[in-house]
Design a protein around this motif. Structure first.
Motif, PDB file in Angstrom:
ATOM      1  N   GLN A   1     -35.084  48.988  33.499  1.00 32.27           N
ATOM      2  CA  GLN A   1     -35.678  49.077  32.161  1.00 32.27           C
ATOM      3  C   GLN A   1     -35.137  47.967  31.263  1.00 32.27           C
ATOM      4  O   GLN A   1     -35.712  47.664  30.231  1.00 32.27           O
ATOM      5  CB  GLN A   1     -35.314  50.422  31.513  1.00 32.27           C
ATOM      6  N   GLY A   2     -34.021  47.435  31.627  1.00 30.29           N
ATOM      7  CA  GLY A   2     -33.418  46.365  30.837  1.00 30.29           C
ATOM      8  C   GLY A   2     -32.293  46.818  29.930  1.00 30.29           C
ATOM      9  O   GLY A   2     -31.433  46.033  29.571  1.00 30.29           O
ATOM     10  N   ASP A   3     -32.323  48.121  29.552  1.00 27.42           N
ATOM     11  CA  ASP A   3     -31.306  48.566  28.584  1.00 27.42           C
ATOM     12  C   ASP A   3     -30.348  49.617  29.149  1.00 27.42           C
ATOM     13  O   ASP A   3     -29.631  50.284  28.396  1.00 27.42           O
ATOM     14  CB  ASP A   3     -31.974  49.076  27.295  1.00 27.42           C
ATOM     15  N   GLU A   4     -30.322  49.761  30.496  1.00 30.41           N
ATOM     16  CA  GLU A   4     -29.356  50.684  31.086  1.00 30.41           C
ATOM     17  C   GLU A   4     -27.931  50.138  30.898  1.00 30.41           C
ATOM     18  O   GLU A   4     -27.735  48.938  30.719  1.00 30.41           O
ATOM     19  CB  GLU A   4     -29.592  50.842  32.607  1.00 30.41           C
ATOM     20  N   LEU A   5     -26.967  51.030  31.027  1.00 30.94           N
ATOM     21  CA  LEU A   5     -25.579  50.576  30.923  1.00 30.94           C
ATOM     22  C   LEU A   5     -25.049  50.107  32.272  1.00 30.94           C
ATOM     23  O   LEU A   5     -24.204  49.220  32.351  1.00 30.94           O
ATOM     24  CB  LEU A   5     -24.689  51.705  30.376  1.00 30.94           C
ATOM     25  N   GLU A   6     -25.577  50.710  33.340  1.00 28.63           N
ATOM     26  CA  GLU A   6     -25.116  50.356  34.687  1.00 28.63           C
ATOM     27  C   GLU A   6     -26.232  49.698  35.491  1.00 28.63           C
ATOM     28  O   GLU A   6     -27.377  50.131  35.426  1.00 28.63           O
ATOM     29  CB  GLU A   6     -24.645  51.619  35.436  1.00 28.63           C
ATOM     30  N   PRO A   7     -25.880  48.683  36.278  1.00 33.20           N
ATOM     31  CA  PRO A   7     -26.916  48.013  37.082  1.00 33.20           C
ATOM     32  C   PRO A   7     -27.354  48.839  38.290  1.00 33.20           C
ATOM     33  O   PRO A   7     -26.655  49.767  38.702  1.00 33.20           O
ATOM     34  CB  PRO A   7     -26.213  46.737  37.544  1.00 33.20           C
ATOM     35  N   ASN A   8     -28.490  48.457  38.838  1.00 35.72           N
ATOM     36  CA  ASN A   8     -29.056  49.109  40.015  1.00 35.72           C
ATOM     37  C   ASN A   8     -28.469  48.455  41.273  1.00 35.72           C
ATOM     38  O   ASN A   8     -28.765  47.296  41.579  1.00 35.72           O
ATOM     39  CB  ASN A   8     -30.583  48.928  39.955  1.00 35.72           C
ATOM     40  N   GLU A   9     -27.674  49.199  41.986  1.00 35.65           N
ATOM     41  CA  GLU A   9     -26.945  48.639  43.138  1.00 35.65           C
ATOM     42  C   GLU A   9     -27.893  48.097  44.220  1.00 35.65           C
ATOM     43  O   GLU A   9     -27.623  47.061  44.825  1.00 35.65           O
ATOM     44  CB  GLU A   9     -25.987  49.704  43.699  1.00 35.65           C
ATOM     45  N   ALA A  10     -29.013  48.771  44.439  1.00 43.06           N
ATOM     46  CA  ALA A  10     -29.930  48.297  45.487  1.00 43.06           C
ATOM     47  C   ALA A  10     -30.469  46.899  45.157  1.00 43.06           C
ATOM     48  O   ALA A  10     -30.677  46.072  46.047  1.00 43.06           O
ATOM     49  CB  ALA A  10     -31.082  49.279  45.659  1.00 43.06           C
ATOM     50  N   GLY A  11     -30.679  46.638  43.884  1.00 47.60           N
ATOM     51  CA  GLY A  11     -31.150  45.319  43.470  1.00 47.60           C
ATOM     52  C   GLY A  11     -30.083  44.256  43.718  1.00 47.60           C
ATOM     53  O   GLY A  11     -30.365  43.175  44.253  1.00 47.60           O
TER      54      GLY A  11
END
Ligand code: P53
Length: 477
Positions: free
Chosen positions: A97-107
């Motif tokens: 979404q762009g505004d999460e606090l934690e990144p998406n590990e799979a990405g």
């Protein structure tokens, strides 16, 4: 002794995540602004849709399916002898979404694996942080780069990926062709550069400068934080370098062309010198533009000068003061006229190899910083012959003539050029038209505008030609 390109010259190829990857909804990726951009064609504009609409074609959803083919594709790059490979990181893979606090590990893992695959063959990844895409949510909920909050979110994204990949990626760039949106009259450019359709704004031009200010500050912050993370990193800017020639030696044309070139130099000036040049401050004053800035922005700009200039070069344009107001979309500058001394591609891009030597010199004279030609190439319709082969002599001729001029700039003029990565080294989706049929690759991808095709890869004639160029370090062409 014969004057030769340096041994560590970085030959390679270039693409961007959204134009090659596909896998638009895989690995936890969020919706990106290019996922709601339809396919067009030459003369038919791409359309931005409100969400994904049934019955419309969105070529970027699958693109060249590099997401699933990257191991085989990288093996082919290695066969050509690539020293580097330029791609970008899709922001929406890392922060859906762009505004999460934690990144998406799979990405993150996808890029980890892909960079490892490159490094296995000693191919250096060259990574653009923002190449014409961002999470769609940041456009629908925040208004794109108009909103200063997006600056902070971009810096967060950049920090996460630079920290994660600092030992795998040495060469970075902040914003791809940041100057394209200067042509705010063409909606696609603003939309892809910053998520803003300027023609819908009350004062489009002022809004464009506000967006740019946010991106200049973001770029400087990223350069600074990148160097803090790892002082070995090289973080460049990226400019679309279409030179604008004076149509004649009429002093009015010459002056007009000089003013027009500020549309390119503004970007080099701020990125490389760290402050706004006098001509732009005067323009804002004259037009009554108020660009909102924070107290320490000037300091940030000065402390975050880029290490090198990445540039794309495809064509030149000529401008005539008598034609002011008759702008063409591709040049991005009013008053463009056909140059009678050069020929154009089927898409109207004017082919001018000498212009490459010219831009390398004007940039080097102005900034004395290394230059990296991160895009150059010939988009064409490739037709397979009866044996199923693509004899793309036109592409070879285009690339050869540009490499020749680059060599003159390096060897005779003394311009420092780090490397050369032709655009779309593997066929991918065209940015301006969303077509598959506008092809640039050494590698053919079996995929067509109507959606048919198997994604099978095959070598074009230019594949072996480029392999020889690289193995001879530009001596055999
Ligand atoms: P396609 C001019 C106009 C529009 C985009 O473009 C441009 C340029 C070049 O100065 O930029 C780039 O695919 C861009 C790539 C893009 C490439 O040109 O429309 O950085 O993403 O694919 C080629 O033929």
């Amino acid at each position: 002794m014969k004057n030769k390109l340096p041994n560590d010259f970085m030959w390679g190829g270039a693409v961007a995540a959204h134009q090659v990857e596909g896998g638009w909804d895989q690995g936890g990726k969020g919706l990106s602004i290019v996922d709601v951009l339809t396919s067009g064609s030459h003369g038919v504009d791409r359309v931005i849709t409100d969400g994904i609409k049934e019955g419309l074609r969105y070529a970027n959803h699958e693109a060249a399916d590099f997401y699933h083919h990257y191991r085989d594709d990288i093996a082919l790059f290695a066969e050509m002898g690539f020293k580097c490979f330029r791609t970008s990181i899709a922001w929406s893979r890392i922060f859906p979404q762009g505004d999460e606090l934690e990144p998406n590990e799979a990405g993150l893992k996808f890029y980890d694996d892909m960079f490892d695959e490159l490094l296995k063959y000693n191919i250096q990844p060259v990574v653009t942080l923002s190449h014409f895409e961002m999470p769609n949510h940041l456009v629908t909920e925040y208004g794109g780069w108009k909103n200063r909050k997006v600056l902070d979110l971009f810096v967060r994204f950049s920090e996460v990926v630079i920290k994660r990949f600092e030992h795998k990626v040495k060469y970075w760039m902040t914003f791809n062709e940041i100057n394209n949106q200067r042509n705010w009259k063409t909606p696609l450019f603003g939309y892809c550069c910053s998520g803003v359709v300027f023609t819908e704004e009350e004062n489009p031009e002022e809004c464009m400068y506000q967006v740019l200010h946010h991106q200049f500050v973001a770029s400087a912050q990223v350069v600074k934080l990148g160097h803090n993370i790892n002082p070995n990193l090289q973080i460049g800017c990226m400019i679309a370098m279409v030179p604008l020639y004076a149509y004649s030696c009429n002093p009015d044309d010459v002056m007009y062309a000089q003013e027009a070139m500020r549309e390119r130099f503004l970007f080099g000036d701020v990125h490389m010198r760290g402050y706004y040049p006098s001509y732009i401050l005067k323009e804002w004053q004259r037009k009554g533009y108020q660009i909102a800035m924070h107290a320490d922005d000037e300091k940030i700009l000065r402390e975050g000068c880029a290490d090198y200039i990445g540039l794309s070069y495809y064509m030149s344009n000529a401008v005539s003061s008598a034609e002011a107001g008759s702008g063409s979309a591709l040049s991005g500058f009013e008053g463009s006229v056909p140059n009678p001394y050069v020929k154009a591609s089927d898409w109207g891009w004017q082919i001018d190899p000498v212009g490459l030597r010219y831009v390398l010199n004007i940039l080097y004279e102005r900034y004395q910083k290394p230059l990296f030609i991160v895009e150059n190439g010939f988009g064409a319709i490739d037709v397979k012959d009866s044996k199923g082969e693509v004899n793309d002599d036109y592409r070879i001729a285009y690339l050869r003539s540009h490499i020749e001029q680059m060599k003159i700039a390096v060897l005779d003029d003394g311009v420092e050029v780090m490397g050369y990565t032709p655009w779309g080294c593997i066929d991918c989706v065209s940015f301006t038209t969303g077509q598959y049929s506008k092809r640039y690759g050494f590698i053919y991808v079996d995929k067509n505008d109507d959606g048919t095709g198997t994604f099978a890869r095959s070598k074009k004639k230019s594949f072996d030609w480029y392999r020889q160029v690289i193995s001879s370090n530009g001596e055999m062409m």
